[in-house]
Design an enzyme around this catalytic site. Structure first.
Site, PDB file in Angstrom:
ATOM      1  N   ARG A  21      32.157  45.411  31.259  1.00 66.14           N
ATOM      2  CA  ARG A  21      31.176  44.826  32.166  1.00 66.14           C
ATOM      3  C   ARG A  21      29.782  44.944  31.585  1.00 66.14           C
ATOM      4  O   ARG A  21      29.423  45.988  31.051  1.00 66.14           O
ATOM      5  CB  ARG A  21      31.246  45.526  33.523  1.00 66.14           C
ATOM      6  CG  ARG A  21      30.677  44.715  34.672  1.00 66.14           C
ATOM      7  CD  ARG A  21      30.902  45.396  35.999  1.00 66.14           C
ATOM      8  NE  ARG A  21      32.315  45.589  36.332  1.00 66.14           N
ATOM      9  CZ  ARG A  21      32.744  45.883  37.552  1.00 66.14           C
ATOM     10  NH1 ARG A  21      31.892  46.015  38.538  1.00 66.14           N
ATOM     11  NH2 ARG A  21      34.031  46.051  37.779  1.00 66.14           N
ATOM     12  N   SER A 107      32.919  41.600  39.833  1.00 65.93           N
ATOM     13  CA  SER A 107      33.132  42.062  41.203  1.00 65.93           C
ATOM     14  C   SER A 107      31.884  41.854  42.044  1.00 65.93           C
ATOM     15  O   SER A 107      31.450  40.736  42.254  1.00 65.93           O
ATOM     16  CB  SER A 107      33.593  43.519  41.188  1.00 65.93           C
ATOM     17  OG  SER A 107      33.941  43.948  42.486  1.00 65.93           O
ATOM     18  N   HIS A 108      31.262  42.952  42.493  1.00 67.22           N
ATOM     19  CA  HIS A 108      30.113  42.859  43.384  1.00 67.22           C
ATOM     20  C   HIS A 108      28.788  42.986  42.649  1.00 67.22           C
ATOM     21  O   HIS A 108      27.733  42.971  43.288  1.00 67.22           O
ATOM     22  CB  HIS A 108      30.193  43.963  44.447  1.00 67.22           C
ATOM     23  CG  HIS A 108      30.201  45.337  43.848  1.00 67.22           C
ATOM     24  ND1 HIS A 108      31.368  45.958  43.451  1.00 67.22           N
ATOM     25  CD2 HIS A 108      29.198  46.199  43.555  1.00 67.22           C
ATOM     26  CE1 HIS A 108      31.072  47.146  42.951  1.00 67.22           C
ATOM     27  NE2 HIS A 108      29.769  47.321  43.009  1.00 67.22           N
ATOM     28  N   LYS A 117      38.540  42.292  33.513  1.00 63.52           N
ATOM     29  CA  LYS A 117      39.555  43.239  33.960  1.00 63.52           C
ATOM     30  C   LYS A 117      40.863  42.843  33.285  1.00 63.52           C
ATOM     31  O   LYS A 117      41.292  41.689  33.389  1.00 63.52           O
ATOM     32  CB  LYS A 117      39.707  43.199  35.483  1.00 63.52           C
ATOM     33  CG  LYS A 117      38.481  43.704  36.232  1.00 63.52           C
ATOM     34  CD  LYS A 117      38.708  43.714  37.740  1.00 63.52           C
ATOM     35  CE  LYS A 117      37.515  44.293  38.470  1.00 63.52           C
ATOM     36  NZ  LYS A 117      37.715  44.339  39.948  1.00 63.52           N
ATOM     37  N   ASP A 247      34.894  41.606  48.896  1.00 62.42           N
ATOM     38  CA  ASP A 247      33.897  41.710  47.833  1.00 62.42           C
ATOM     39  C   ASP A 247      33.969  40.485  46.939  1.00 62.42           C
ATOM     40  O   ASP A 247      34.740  39.548  47.193  1.00 62.42           O
ATOM     41  CB  ASP A 247      34.063  43.019  47.052  1.00 62.42           C
ATOM     42  CG  ASP A 247      35.362  43.103  46.275  1.00 62.42           C
ATOM     43  OD1 ASP A 247      36.275  42.306  46.540  1.00 62.42           O
ATOM     44  OD2 ASP A 247      35.480  43.995  45.404  1.00 62.42           O
ATOM     45  N   ASP A 249      35.101  39.546  43.960  1.00 61.49           N
ATOM     46  CA  ASP A 249      36.343  39.065  43.353  1.00 61.49           C
ATOM     47  C   ASP A 249      37.522  39.190  44.315  1.00 61.49           C
ATOM     48  O   ASP A 249      38.664  38.952  43.940  1.00 61.49           O
ATOM     49  CB  ASP A 249      36.637  39.774  42.034  1.00 61.49           C
ATOM     50  CG  ASP A 249      36.804  41.284  42.174  1.00 61.49           C
ATOM     51  OD1 ASP A 249      36.270  41.854  43.140  1.00 61.49           O
ATOM     52  OD2 ASP A 249      37.446  41.895  41.308  1.00 61.49           O
ATOM     53  N   ASP A 251      39.245  41.505  45.719  1.00 58.29           N
ATOM     54  CA  ASP A 251      40.374  42.437  45.628  1.00 58.29           C
ATOM     55  C   ASP A 251      40.245  43.562  46.651  1.00 58.29           C
ATOM     56  O   ASP A 251      41.215  44.270  46.924  1.00 58.29           O
ATOM     57  CB  ASP A 251      40.541  43.003  44.214  1.00 58.29           C
ATOM     58  CG  ASP A 251      39.340  43.796  43.724  1.00 58.29           C
ATOM     59  OD1 ASP A 251      38.263  43.714  44.345  1.00 58.29           O
ATOM     60  OD2 ASP A 251      39.468  44.493  42.695  1.00 58.29           O
ATOM     61  N   ARG A 252      39.052  43.721  47.238  1.00 62.49           N
ATOM     62  CA  ARG A 252      38.851  44.720  48.288  1.00 62.49           C
ATOM     63  C   ARG A 252      38.568  44.025  49.611  1.00 62.49           C
ATOM     64  O   ARG A 252      37.880  43.000  49.649  1.00 62.49           O
ATOM     65  CB  ARG A 252      37.682  45.651  47.954  1.00 62.49           C
ATOM     66  CG  ARG A 252      37.951  46.599  46.821  1.00 62.49           C
ATOM     67  CD  ARG A 252      36.797  47.569  46.641  1.00 62.49           C
ATOM     68  NE  ARG A 252      35.572  46.894  46.248  1.00 62.49           N
ATOM     69  CZ  ARG A 252      34.350  47.364  46.489  1.00 62.49           C
ATOM     70  NH1 ARG A 252      34.192  48.499  47.158  1.00 62.49           N
ATOM     71  NH2 ARG A 252      33.296  46.705  46.069  1.00 62.49           N
ATOM     72  N   HIS A 334      40.492  49.868  48.293  1.00 59.24           N
ATOM     73  CA  HIS A 334      41.509  49.335  47.387  1.00 59.24           C
ATOM     74  C   HIS A 334      42.862  49.757  47.951  1.00 59.24           C
ATOM     75  O   HIS A 334      43.095  50.946  48.233  1.00 59.24           O
ATOM     76  CB  HIS A 334      41.352  49.897  45.975  1.00 59.24           C
ATOM     77  CG  HIS A 334      40.256  49.265  45.184  1.00 59.24           C
ATOM     78  ND1 HIS A 334      40.358  48.003  44.648  1.00 59.24           N
ATOM     79  CD2 HIS A 334      39.024  49.707  44.845  1.00 59.24           C
ATOM     80  CE1 HIS A 334      39.243  47.702  43.993  1.00 59.24           C
ATOM     81  NE2 HIS A 334      38.417  48.721  44.105  1.00 59.24           N
TER      82      HIS A 334
END
Length: 458
Positions: A21, A107-108, A117, A247, A249, A251-252, A334
């Site tokens: 990242r 992500s965020h 990832k 979030d 992406d 995933d959460r 998660h």
């Protein structure tokens, strides 16, 4: 002859514990990403001839995903491009197609960031100890082209298959009609939620579904209470049954009840654990060491076997594989499912919450109150230059007190005789100490919290 490309980059700043990242243009560019693609191909070529690649809605994501694909194909492997997707949809692609994967997202993080990832076939994690350190080392010394011919790039749409797969895991056909507000934060849930919820007895009220990597409405990080205020207001205003916040992406997933009050991820973990234990009695449930003490208690009461782990998806997934756990949850929202290749998917957790809510007549606040037993501080960050010195001071101070137990599985976890406990651990990437406190009462939690922070910040 293998071809080696010269490189003098120090990548310690962008290769993190679990992903890559950095700021696009200064830390991360197309040429570097292509080299990461080649190094990843070299890592996984023994297990697969193809790599699945997807990306989020950030302006830089399509170009970086294309550069990565170029690096993979130049190393002789094929690429299956699934285009716009959430991170859990990329994990689905890796499991469904049984091939390694790469997801382009930060992500965020703010708009100027992007990242990668990575996972092996079947959505198995790639972290520092499972391939990421090797990838970094190869790119730093110069990637090697194996000269095995150029691979191909093909495109595939997996959104429908992803939605169908999730809906087959959670039956919502018999639930009562519900109104649910969903805040996508201009992230990938705006792409996936309409397809997953299509045809369900759920009226979705969309907020910020427009895909926009500049995040014009609020940061796509629901862990920060400021970023769920709009959702809370809308739920109250409409008298909705629940609210969901994803979030960037997707995933959460974070949940708010009909009052607009946040539902603690630990309560969601306990609720989903009970549902999964109903399908597979006696199974193992994973929880990280910051999750509420209520989680292992409830798992045990329902005949399950709770197993405690360090914080972080690579630890959770490894322990799930070792114990054949059916489900795992973290304090950061998660949620991991054996039926989803042990990968994390907030969408599947959200479907479980809605199935539980719609399967009875009471409000969500009443349903989730069964899973809340203690008062928690939430995660409190303190900027600390010498983290080791502060951890040592905490250990010395509390270790001298009667009835105190200390373990060092991940930072310091200190348990007191009255049932209170706290964990203090260093950030992997910043000069921060993260503190989580839980106690039988709010008053006891606040006293312990202030006691700890006085030492950490003193």
């Amino acid at each position: 002859m293998p071809q080696q490309e010269a490189s003098s980059r120090d990548l310690s700043g962008i290769v993190k514990a679990y992903d890559i990242r950095g700021v696009v243009g200064t830390e991360l560019d197309a040429e570097l990403v292509a080299e990461f693609g080649t190094a990843f191909a070299n890592l996984v070529r023994r297990e697969s001839a193809s790599v699945v690649v997807g990306h989020d809605m950030r302006e830089s994501s399509p170009g970086l995903a294309e550069a990565f694909a170029r690096g993979v194909t130049e190393a002789g492997l094929d690429v299956v491009s699934i285009g716009l997707c959430s991170t859990d949809m990329l994990y689905f692609g890796s499991g469904y197609l049984n091939m390694p994967g790469a997801m382009f997202t930060a992500s965020h993080n703010p708009a100027e960031y992007n990242g990668i990832k990575l996972c092996r076939a079947g959505a198995a994690p790639v972290g520092q100890e499972s391939g990421l350190a090797e990838i970094r080392a190869e790119v730093e010394r110069g990637v090697t082209r194996e000269g095995a011919g150029r691979g191909t790039v093909s495109e595939r749409d997996l959104l429908g298959a992803y939605a169908d797969y999730l809906r087959n895991l959670v039956d919502l056909s018999g639930v009562r009609p519900m109104k649910v507000v969903v805040d996508a934060g201009n992230g990938m849930a705006g792409h996936t939620v309409p397809r997953v919820f299509d045809g369900l007895p759920v009226e979705v009220v969309p907020m910020y579904f427009e895909l926009d990597g500049s995040f014009p409405n609020h940061e796509a990080n629901p862990l920060d209470p400021a970023n769920i205020v709009d959702l809370q207001v809308k739920v109250r205003e409409l008298g909705a049954d629940a609210g969901l916040a994803f979030d960037g992406d997707a995933d959460r997933c974070f949940v708010v009840d009909e009052r607009g009050e946040p539902v603690a991820p630990s309560a969601v973990t306990a609720l989903v654990a009970v549902r999964e234990l109903g399908k597979a009695p006696g199974s193992t449930i994973i929880h990280n060491l910051i999750t509420s003490k209520a989680v292992p208690e409830i798992v045990t009461e329902h005949g399950g076997k709770p197993v405690r782990t360090r914080v972080g998806h690579s630890f959770i997934k490894a322990e799930m594989a070792r114990t054949n756990a059916i489900f795992g949850g973290e304090h950061s929202a998660h949620y991991y499912f054996r039926d989803f290749w042990r990968a994390d998917t907030g969408m599947l957790a959200a479907l479980h919450v809605l199935a539980a809510l719609g399967g009875q007549q009471g409000p969500l606040s009443e349903l989730t109150s069964e899973y809340v037993r203690y008062a928690a501080s939430g995660e409190i960050n303190s900027t600390v230059v010498d983290q080791d010195a502060k951890l040592a001071a905490i250990k010395e101070s509390f270790g001298a007190r009667e009835g105190v137990r200390i373990d060092e599985m991940d930072g310091l976890t200190v348990s007191l005789s009255d049932g209170s406990w706290f964990n203090l651990r260093a950030s992997n990437t910043e000069p921060l100490l993260r503190c989580n406190v839980e106690a039988p009462t709010t008053e006891a939690m606040e006293i312990l919290r202030d006691d700890v922070l006085a030492i950490v910040r003193g």
